[in-house]
Enzyme design. Sequence first.
Site, PDB file in Angstrom:
ATOM      1  N   TRP A   1      36.177  38.520  50.009  1.00  0.00           N
ATOM      2  CA  TRP A   1      34.745  38.268  50.222  1.00  0.00           C
ATOM      3  C   TRP A   1      34.555  37.019  51.103  1.00  0.00           C
ATOM      4  O   TRP A   1      33.426  36.574  51.339  1.00  0.00           O
ATOM      5  CB  TRP A   1      33.998  38.129  48.892  1.00  0.00           C
ATOM      6  CG  TRP A   1      34.356  36.915  48.098  1.00  0.00           C
ATOM      7  CD1 TRP A   1      33.674  35.726  48.052  1.00  0.00           C
ATOM      8  CD2 TRP A   1      35.490  36.742  47.236  1.00  0.00           C
ATOM      9  NE1 TRP A   1      34.327  34.836  47.229  1.00  0.00           N
ATOM     10  CE2 TRP A   1      35.433  35.427  46.723  1.00  0.00           C
ATOM     11  CE3 TRP A   1      36.558  37.567  46.854  1.00  0.00           C
ATOM     12  CZ2 TRP A   1      36.405  34.924  45.847  1.00  0.00           C
ATOM     13  CZ3 TRP A   1      37.514  37.065  45.994  1.00  0.00           C
ATOM     14  CH2 TRP A   1      37.435  35.776  45.501  1.00  0.00           C
TER      15      TRP A   1
ATOM     16  N   LEU B   1      44.138  30.088  36.744  1.00  0.00           N
ATOM     17  CA  LEU B   1      45.428  30.736  36.499  1.00  0.00           C
ATOM     18  C   LEU B   1      46.477  30.288  37.496  1.00  0.00           C
ATOM     19  O   LEU B   1      47.664  30.310  37.216  1.00  0.00           O
ATOM     20  CB  LEU B   1      45.293  32.264  36.606  1.00  0.00           C
ATOM     21  CG  LEU B   1      44.105  32.956  35.952  1.00  0.00           C
ATOM     22  CD1 LEU B   1      44.319  34.460  35.996  1.00  0.00           C
ATOM     23  CD2 LEU B   1      43.919  32.477  34.534  1.00  0.00           C
ATOM     24  N   GLY B   2      46.033  29.949  38.711  1.00  0.00           N
ATOM     25  CA  GLY B   2      47.010  29.587  39.724  1.00  0.00           C
ATOM     26  C   GLY B   2      46.352  28.976  40.936  1.00  0.00           C
ATOM     27  O   GLY B   2      45.128  28.955  41.067  1.00  0.00           O
TER      28      GLY B   2
ATOM     29  N   HIS C   1      40.452  35.269  50.561  1.00  0.00           N
ATOM     30  CA  HIS C   1      39.780  36.193  49.636  1.00  0.00           C
ATOM     31  C   HIS C   1      38.991  37.249  50.403  1.00  0.00           C
ATOM     32  O   HIS C   1      38.381  36.925  51.425  1.00  0.00           O
ATOM     33  CB  HIS C   1      38.833  35.421  48.708  1.00  0.00           C
ATOM     34  CG  HIS C   1      39.553  34.513  47.761  1.00  0.00           C
ATOM     35  ND1 HIS C   1      39.106  33.243  47.481  1.00  0.00           N
ATOM     36  CD2 HIS C   1      40.690  34.687  47.053  1.00  0.00           C
ATOM     37  CE1 HIS C   1      39.938  32.672  46.613  1.00  0.00           C
ATOM     38  NE2 HIS C   1      40.911  33.526  46.344  1.00  0.00           N
TER      39      HIS C   1
ATOM     40  N   THR D   1      39.483  45.622  55.463  1.00  0.00           N
ATOM     41  CA  THR D   1      39.001  45.374  54.096  1.00  0.00           C
ATOM     42  C   THR D   1      37.470  45.367  54.177  1.00  0.00           C
ATOM     43  O   THR D   1      36.913  44.611  54.961  1.00  0.00           O
ATOM     44  CB  THR D   1      39.492  44.010  53.558  1.00  0.00           C
ATOM     45  OG1 THR D   1      39.036  42.969  54.421  1.00  0.00           O
ATOM     46  CG2 THR D   1      41.005  43.970  53.468  1.00  0.00           C
TER      47      THR D   1
ATOM     48  N   ASP E   1      44.519  42.609  36.711  1.00  0.00           N
ATOM     49  CA  ASP E   1      45.825  42.952  37.302  1.00  0.00           C
ATOM     50  C   ASP E   1      46.042  44.461  37.395  1.00  0.00           C
ATOM     51  O   ASP E   1      46.574  44.957  38.389  1.00  0.00           O
ATOM     52  CB  ASP E   1      46.956  42.345  36.445  1.00  0.00           C
ATOM     53  CG  ASP E   1      47.164  40.862  36.754  1.00  0.00           C
ATOM     54  OD1 ASP E   1      46.371  40.293  37.544  1.00  0.00           O
ATOM     55  OD2 ASP E   1      48.114  40.277  36.207  1.00  0.00           O
TER      56      ASP E   1
ATOM     57  N   HIS F   1      48.761  37.254  44.332  1.00  0.00           N
ATOM     58  CA  HIS F   1      47.555  36.733  44.987  1.00  0.00           C
ATOM     59  C   HIS F   1      47.821  35.359  45.617  1.00  0.00           C
ATOM     60  O   HIS F   1      47.517  35.136  46.791  1.00  0.00           O
ATOM     61  CB  HIS F   1      46.447  36.652  43.922  1.00  0.00           C
ATOM     62  CG  HIS F   1      45.159  36.050  44.371  1.00  0.00           C
ATOM     63  ND1 HIS F   1      44.030  36.802  44.600  1.00  0.00           N
ATOM     64  CD2 HIS F   1      44.794  34.759  44.600  1.00  0.00           C
ATOM     65  CE1 HIS F   1      43.030  36.002  44.962  1.00  0.00           C
ATOM     66  NE2 HIS F   1      43.472  34.762  44.968  1.00  0.00           N
ATOM     67  N   GLU F   2      48.412  34.450  44.856  1.00  0.00           N
ATOM     68  CA  GLU F   2      48.617  33.085  45.365  1.00  0.00           C
ATOM     69  C   GLU F   2      49.615  33.069  46.508  1.00  0.00           C
ATOM     70  O   GLU F   2      49.466  32.300  47.466  1.00  0.00           O
ATOM     71  CB  GLU F   2      49.062  32.146  44.234  1.00  0.00           C
ATOM     72  CG  GLU F   2      48.038  31.945  43.114  1.00  0.00           C
ATOM     73  CD  GLU F   2      46.693  31.422  43.597  1.00  0.00           C
ATOM     74  OE1 GLU F   2      46.628  30.856  44.712  1.00  0.00           O
ATOM     75  OE2 GLU F   2      45.700  31.587  42.872  1.00  0.00           O
TER      76      GLU F   2
ATOM     77  N   THR G   1      48.620  37.390  39.550  1.00  0.00           N
ATOM     78  CA  THR G   1      48.131  36.077  39.960  1.00  0.00           C
ATOM     79  C   THR G   1      49.081  35.502  41.008  1.00  0.00           C
ATOM     80  O   THR G   1      48.660  34.945  42.020  1.00  0.00           O
ATOM     81  CB  THR G   1      48.039  35.134  38.737  1.00  0.00           C
ATOM     82  OG1 THR G   1      47.077  35.685  37.832  1.00  0.00           O
ATOM     83  CG2 THR G   1      47.616  33.735  39.144  1.00  0.00           C
TER      84      THR G   1
HETATM   85 ZN   LIG Z   1      42.665  33.047  45.624  1.00  0.00          ZN
END
Ligand SMILES: [Zn+2]
Length: 425
Positions: free
Chosen positions: A259, A187-188, A257, A272, A312, A247-248, A244
């Site tokens: 994780w 997506l990005g 990220h 987090t 989202d 996020h980017e 998206t």
């Molecule tokens: Zn990412």
Amino acid sequence: MKNRRNKLLLAGLLLVSALAQAQDSLVTRCASTERDSVRLLKNPSLRNLRMRSEAAIQDYLRGRSGARTNAGEVVTIPVVVHVVHNRADNVIGGPNNGNITDAQIQSQIDVLNEDYGNKSGYKGYYTDSLAVDTGIRFRLVSVVRTYNATSQFSPITDADELAGISPAWFTNRYLNIWVTRLNDRYLGTSQFPVVTEINARTEGLATTENEETDALTDGVIIDFRYFGRNSDAITSRIYNLGRTTTHEVGHWLGLIHIWGDTTCGTDYCDDTPTANTKNETTDVSCSAVYSQCQGNVVTRNMIENYMDYSPDVCMSIFTNDQKERMHAVLALSPRRAKMVEYSKISTDNLLVDIYPNPVRETLTADVFTPGLENYTVSVYNQKGQKMMADAVNRTYLNVRNFPSGLYFYKVSTANQTVTKRFVVR
Ligand SMILES: [Zn+2]
């Protein structure tokens, strides 16, 4: 017979439903890590720089904890959106058309301001206790539309190509967002910032030739079908609210990220919870997800975090540590720091600063042109001979082969010229 038909019908429905799920689950939110791997392969020294960058961020955060001088300050990032579409008739808008409407573009700017301002509207398990206003805002400066026959681009390897089709506006002044159709299943994607250690002369500003190349592609790339909200170009039922890009841009500001891109990895943010892996799901009900990263302790994932892969609709959190990390990057990353500084300047004068001086290898130039003017650079020796002629928007000069001596660095726009002296030794 009737029963059998019902069974067939049911099987058919299940198949359709499975296909619909599969279609949505085939996509992956983000290619930034993959893109970064390619960048590291091309430039292995970046790996070292990345480790030093992380150390610089940690040092900065430790030194500044509780002593932020700009705590209440809001940073507004100017944004240029490059729409690269293959619609030869240049028609704007409509389903499946990469030449998206101004309304769709503005809706994405609105989403960014809501999300970075802690106004997403969704309340998840952690939202009330841990979501903060990041103090970062976005202002749309321009939309550049370019037709190109290419039907789709790779988010991992085609940043250069996109920047060739629609060149970035100065990446030390603007966040550049390319919106186009991406291939593969992403997506990005985003280019991570390079961070340098501060010293008196180069506060966040060291530039190398690799950096110069990277500067041309610094920004994020988003598939138009996941950009903004409330548009008939957006068809996903999972990634349909513009997050998206949220996020980017988080990556572009140095976030990782949640994780940590490995099992129970770290994102260098203590607030987090550690997570086994990404929350990549087709379930839009925002169901709880749990991890077991430390012994037998089960923890609840922060699926609401923008740096996860959740749908989202389930997202609503940047934490305070993520905010602090982004502000550290805004202070330490050469182009980001310059962007913040330039955003506060209002002058009609051409400003030029060159360093180090004297110089042995690479001379760096910081040039501020009023408005959006391009500039040219020429370099002369003491005898008036041109050592470099009319380079456009150049920000560095390799002087390794220059004889020792005095030189002149001349920067010109249409109406102004500034000349600086420097010494090669
Ligand atoms: Zn990412």
